[in-house]
Design a protein around this motif. Sequence first.
Motif, PDB file in Angstrom:
ATOM      1  N   GLU A   1      -9.593 -12.699   7.584  1.00  0.00           N
ATOM      2  CA  GLU A   1     -10.738 -13.534   7.200  1.00  0.00           C
ATOM      3  C   GLU A   1     -10.439 -15.025   7.413  1.00  0.00           C
ATOM      4  O   GLU A   1     -11.270 -15.771   7.934  1.00  0.00           O
ATOM      5  CB  GLU A   1     -11.126 -13.293   5.725  1.00  0.00           C
ATOM      6  CG  GLU A   1     -11.951 -12.029   5.472  1.00  0.00           C
ATOM      7  CD  GLU A   1     -11.115 -10.765   5.447  1.00  0.00           C
ATOM      8  OE1 GLU A   1      -9.868 -10.854   5.483  1.00  0.00           O
ATOM      9  OE2 GLU A   1     -11.712  -9.649   5.392  1.00  0.00           O
TER      10      GLU A   1
ATOM     11  N   ARG B   1       0.883  -4.413   5.580  1.00  0.00           N
ATOM     12  CA  ARG B   1       0.741  -4.526   4.124  1.00  0.00           C
ATOM     13  C   ARG B   1       1.944  -3.830   3.507  1.00  0.00           C
ATOM     14  O   ARG B   1       2.185  -2.658   3.787  1.00  0.00           O
ATOM     15  CB  ARG B   1      -0.570  -3.877   3.641  1.00  0.00           C
ATOM     16  CG  ARG B   1      -1.781  -4.633   4.131  1.00  0.00           C
ATOM     17  CD  ARG B   1      -3.100  -4.051   3.658  1.00  0.00           C
ATOM     18  NE  ARG B   1      -4.190  -4.753   4.303  1.00  0.00           N
ATOM     19  CZ  ARG B   1      -5.471  -4.411   4.225  1.00  0.00           C
ATOM     20  NH1 ARG B   1      -5.827  -3.361   3.504  1.00  0.00           N
ATOM     21  NH2 ARG B   1      -6.394  -5.114   4.851  1.00  0.00           N
TER      22      ARG B   1
ATOM     23  N   GLU C   1     -10.570   7.311   3.136  1.00  0.00           N
ATOM     24  CA  GLU C   1     -11.329   6.113   3.516  1.00  0.00           C
ATOM     25  C   GLU C   1     -10.947   5.737   4.947  1.00  0.00           C
ATOM     26  O   GLU C   1      -9.819   5.357   5.212  1.00  0.00           O
ATOM     27  CB  GLU C   1     -10.957   4.973   2.551  1.00  0.00           C
ATOM     28  CG  GLU C   1     -11.641   3.678   2.889  1.00  0.00           C
ATOM     29  CD  GLU C   1     -10.940   2.471   2.264  1.00  0.00           C
ATOM     30  OE1 GLU C   1     -10.365   2.575   1.173  1.00  0.00           O
ATOM     31  OE2 GLU C   1     -10.972   1.412   2.926  1.00  0.00           O
TER      32      GLU C   1
HETATM   33  C1  P5A Z   1     -12.326  -5.466   6.451  1.00  0.00           C
HETATM   34  C2  P5A Z   1     -11.834  -5.902   7.786  1.00  0.00           C
HETATM   35  C3  P5A Z   1     -10.238  -5.070   5.104  1.00  0.00           C
HETATM   36  O1  P5A Z   1      -9.072  -5.344   5.302  1.00  0.00           O
HETATM   37  N1  P5A Z   1     -10.802  -7.185   6.126  1.00  0.00           N
HETATM   38  C4  P5A Z   1     -10.976  -7.084   7.548  1.00  0.00           C
HETATM   39  C5  P5A Z   1     -11.358  -6.041   5.451  1.00  0.00           C
HETATM   40  N2  P5A Z   1     -10.619  -3.901   4.571  1.00  0.00           N
HETATM   41  S1  P5A Z   1      -9.647  -2.738   4.044  1.00  0.00           S
HETATM   42  O2  P5A Z   1     -10.462  -1.774   3.367  1.00  0.00           O
HETATM   43  O3  P5A Z   1      -8.594  -3.270   3.289  1.00  0.00           O
HETATM   44  O4  P5A Z   1      -9.029  -2.062   5.328  1.00  0.00           O
HETATM   45  C6  P5A Z   1      -9.874  -1.532   6.346  1.00  0.00           C
HETATM   46  C7  P5A Z   1      -9.434  -0.136   6.739  1.00  0.00           C
HETATM   47  O5  P5A Z   1      -8.081  -0.141   7.176  1.00  0.00           O
HETATM   48  C8  P5A Z   1      -7.465   1.089   6.848  1.00  0.00           C
HETATM   49  N3  P5A Z   1      -6.244   0.851   6.048  1.00  0.00           N
HETATM   50  C9  P5A Z   1      -5.046   1.474   6.226  1.00  0.00           C
HETATM   51  N4  P5A Z   1      -4.642   2.389   7.128  1.00  0.00           N
HETATM   52  C10 P5A Z   1      -3.380   2.838   7.060  1.00  0.00           C
HETATM   53  N5  P5A Z   1      -2.472   2.404   6.134  1.00  0.00           N
HETATM   54  C11 P5A Z   1      -2.822   1.474   5.221  1.00  0.00           C
HETATM   55  N6  P5A Z   1      -1.928   1.035   4.345  1.00  0.00           N
HETATM   56  C12 P5A Z   1      -4.168   0.956   5.239  1.00  0.00           C
HETATM   57  N7  P5A Z   1      -4.856   0.043   4.510  1.00  0.00           N
HETATM   58  C13 P5A Z   1      -6.102  -0.006   5.004  1.00  0.00           C
HETATM   59  C14 P5A Z   1      -8.471   1.906   6.060  1.00  0.00           C
HETATM   60  O6  P5A Z   1      -9.114   2.828   6.923  1.00  0.00           O
HETATM   61  C15 P5A Z   1      -9.459   0.861   5.589  1.00  0.00           C
HETATM   62  O7  P5A Z   1     -10.755   1.393   5.417  1.00  0.00           O
END
Ligand code: P5A
Length: 444
Positions: free
Chosen positions: A111, A140, A281
Motif C-alpha cells: 500500500e 511475512r 482464504e
Molecule cells: C490486499 C493486497 C493484503 O495483503 N494488501 C495488498 C492486501 N491482503 S491479505 O489478505 O493479507 O493477503 C492477500 C492474500 O495473500 C494470501 N496470503 C498468504 N499466502 C500464503 N502464505 C501466507 N502467509 C499468506 N498470507 C496471505 C492469501 O490468499 C490472502 O488472501
Amino acid sequence: MFISKSFIPILKNNPSEAKIKSHQLMLRVGMIKQSSAGIYSWLPLGFKVMKKIEQIVREEQNKIGAQEILMPTIQSSEIWKESGRYEDYGEEMLRIKDRQDREMLYGPTNEELVTDIFRSSIKSYKSLPQLLYHIQWKFRDEIRPRFGIMRCREFYMKDAYSFDINDEEALFSYNKFFLSYLNAFKRLDLTAIPMAADTGPIGGNLSHEFIILAETGESKIFTDKRIFDLNSDGTKLEKKSLEDLRKKYEQFYSVTDEKFNKDEFEKKVSEQNRLKTKGIEVGHIFYFGDKYSKPMGGSVDLPGGKKDFVKMGSYGIGVSRLVGAIIEAKYDEKNEVMKWPISVAPYDISIIPMINKNDTSALEKANKINLEFKKNNIETIIDDTDENFSSKIKKMNLIGAPFQIIIGKQTDGDLLEFKELGKETKKINLEEIIKIIKEQKEKN
Ligand code: P5A
C-alpha cells in the motif's frame, strides 16, 4: 517431456511431516522443496502450475482495465513511517539494515509503495481512476508457518491498488475487482465464495474474503448455502451491473469468524440453509478510503480547483497458496489421483507406453503421437522408462495430467486406450482425442 529427462523427484510414500493433502502431494511429486521454515523452492512441476495460475489471474486483471507494474521486494522504512504502519505491523515484518545502516524491509504488502508511486506522478482527477497491480513475492514472518505453501513466510501474491476521486467511484473500482475475482476463480475450476471479513492490519471498513470450502482450511465460515448457486455470468463492467452483482451475493448471510453474529445468522438464514464450515482464504479485497493517501499526501486537483486525497482500495490473491488450494479441492487422496483443471494442469495428457527390453514399438508409437500433440499445442508427458506398468500409472496419477493414453499390447491399429481421469477408458483415434482436449482447453 520425457520422464527420464524430467526433474520430477517423486517419493514412493507420503512424507510424514506433511499434515494436509496438498502439502503431502506437493512434496510427494516434487513440486516444491523446503529451503528453511516457511520458505520453499519451486521445482518444475510446481512452478509450471503456479505460472499458469498467475497468467489466468493476470488476464482477469487486464480485463477490468488494471495495468501491470512491478515493484521491488525490498522497501525503505521511510514510507512506512509516513503511513504510521512501521511500528504497527509488528514482528511479522522482516526488517533489514543495508550497509549504510538504512532501515529496509522485505515487503509484506505494498500500500505505501504504490501510494508513493502514485503521488509522484498523478496530480489531476482527469487521470483517475487508476488501477495498478503487480505479481510479486511477499514476506511475512509468520510465527507458525504450516501446511507447506498454504501458510508460509515467503509467498507469491497478486496485489492490486485502486485510486479514485470519491467514494462512489472507489466502490465502482471495488466492484470491478469483486467481479474479476469471481471470474478468475471460476477459470481455476474453484467455487470461491465472497464473505464479509475483517480488515486487520490493512485497514478500512469494507472487505470481502474469497474462500473455498475445505475441511483443512484455517478460516471458519458461516454461510447461507444458497450462495453456492450464484454466478457472475453476463455481468457488464458498468456501475449498475457490478453493484447488482455484489448485492446478489450480499443478500445471503456469508461471513468469516470475526464478523460472525449468532443471532443475526439464525434470523437471516433458515435452519436447512445454514452452513458452518471451514475454508481456505484465496483472496481478500479492502476499501479503506484515504487511510494511506492522507498521511502520505496522495492528493489530486478536483474540477472546481480544490484538492482532495484519493480514495484507495487494495486487492490480493494468494497465487502460490492457490496451488495448494486447488489440490485440497481436487485431490482424491484415497485413490491417490490428482486431476488438475485443464486450465492449470502441468501437462494436458500423459502417454504411458508399456516398454520391455525386446520390444520398443510402444515407445516409437508414443513418439509419433507426441509429434501430433505438439503440432496442436497440447502438452504431453511421456513415461519412457522401463518401470512396470502399475508404477507408471501410479506416478502419472499423482502428476495429474487430466488425460491419459496407454499404449500396450491391446493397442491395435488407429485406436488408442484413452481416458479422462476419473472416467471410463475409451478406444478412440488420435484425431478424436486431440479434438476432445482442444475443446476443453478452449472453454477456458
Ligand atoms: C490486499 C493486497 C493484503 O495483503 N494488501 C495488498 C492486501 N491482503 S491479505 O489478505 O493479507 O493477503 C492477500 C492474500 O495473500 C494470501 N496470503 C498468504 N499466502 C500464503 N502464505 C501466507 N502467509 C499468506 N498470507 C496471505 C492469501 O490468499 C490472502 O488472501
